[in-house]
Design a protein around this motif. Structure first.
Motif: not given
Length: 361
Positions: A56, A60, A67-68, A70-72, A74-75, A174, A178
């Motif tokens: 992450v 970054q 946030v983006l 972390t989302t990527l 996690i997915l 998440f 985040k």
């Protein structure tokens, strides 16, 4: 004797920073000991958050915000977990069911092999010793079967809890990733100002824990993958299952490798007998374990495993008995924590106030 204890107490705990560290340590141990089963999802989320924090942070630098990133991450992590669940777990389950079906025949074959030992080596072992050993092994196998049945029934009861964990843990991970900075500031606001030793121990442990978790995941994958490839080349049955067991055995330092030797040797003996192929499997397995202990572990854990093997084994026994699986998994970081606490209390450092006073004189 009382004067010695009193002098030691004044020397170590007259500093308010030492008292704050001691109180925080006692509170943390009490929470884990009395409320351990209730905070398991939080512990799992912490482990995964430590594992994913590095990608992450690196991502970054390429995307607009955390946030983006972390989302990527996690997915991607959830996708990898689903791929493993759908691709690897069915194979392991199929091989495990076949192994359990053949285990009675394997036990009988091993029993026949033991009963022939007095005839082949009468000077080394007697029939009475073999019968005693066979009776002991049969009773242990029966106890193991009962334990597996009870565990399976318990796991059925906990199925709902596991489903809840599958939802809660990703959400916890998440938000931990985040809102990392916000959460750290909130924790700092709860700790008293006399936290110089707490900061010293935390700065020493934070990097070690992150390296340990990431290195342990890499070690499981490398050792398990190498074992699977080697067993497949040697045409050993249940190669995927045995490779997974060898990979997971690294979770228990020193002891895990010895325990997994039993199923590897049993399957090889059942398949090949005491022939050249059996000894080839044992030698290759020994080489993998030697490379893991002497090459891979020093590369992955050069900072986290600066401990004597005696201390590591004692930590596995103590923390494993105290907290079960998580005590075993975190045995090395917990032993490093004990070492960091000993260093913090044994090394007398001047408080910042005293340094400022000396500078003004």
């Amino acid at each position: 004797m009382f004067d010695l204890v009193k002098a030691w107490y004044k020397n170590k705990f007259s500093d308010p920073h030492s008292v704050t560290l001691l109180l925080l340590l006692i509170a943390s141990v009490a929470v884990l000991y009395f409320f351990g089963p209730f905070v398991v999802p939080v512990l799992v989320a912490l482990v995964i958050a430590y594992l994913l924090d590095w990608p992450v942070t690196r991502l970054q630098c390429l995307v607009p915000n955390r946030v983006l990133a972390t989302t990527l991450v996690i997915l991607l992590f959830v996708g990898l977990c689903l791929a493993m669940l759908l691709g690897i777990v069915p194979v392991l389950w199929h091989q495990l069911s076949n192994l359990l079906q053949e285990s009675p025949h394997m036990i009988e074959q091993g029993k026949a092999f033991l009963l022939h030992l007095p005839q082949d080596y009468p000077a080394l072992i007697s029939e009475e010793q073999v019968r005693t050993l066979v009776t002991s092994v049969e009773s242990k196998a029966f106890e193991l079967g009962q334990m597996l049945v009870s565990v399976s029934l318990t796991s059925l009861k906990d199925a709902v809890a596991w489903l809840i964990y599958l939802i809660l843990v990703p959400l916890l991970v998440f938000f931990m990733l985040k809102d990392k900075v916000v959460l750290m500031r909130g924790i700092e606001s709860l700790i008293p100002r006399e936290r110089r030793l707490i900061s010293q121990v935390w700065s020493e442990m934070d990097h070690q824990i992150m390296n340990y978790i990431r290195g342990k995941v890499f070690e499981i994958g490398i050792v398990g993958g190498a074992s699977f490839i080697a067993f497949s080349i040697l045409d050993l049955r249940y190669s995927a299952l045995l490779g997974a067991l060898v990979g997971l055995s690294v979770l228990i330092p020193f002891v895990g490798a010895a325990l997994v030797t039993i199923p590897v040797a049993a399957v090889a003996m059942f398949q090949f007998g005491v022939e050249a192929q059996f000894w080839t499997v044992i030698i290759v397995y020994g080489i993998i374990q030697a490379l893991d202990g002497n090459v891979l572990v020093p590369l992955l854990f050069s900072e986290a495993v600066d401990l004597n093997p005696v201390y590591i084994i004692v930590a596995v026994l103590f923390f494993g008995g105290l907290w079960g699986f998580w005590g075993v998994f975190f045995a090395i970081p917990l032993a490093s924590l004990v070492k960091a606490l000993a260093n913090a209390w044994s090394n007398k450092r001047e408080a910042p106030e005293s340094k400022e006073e000396k500078g003004t004189i």
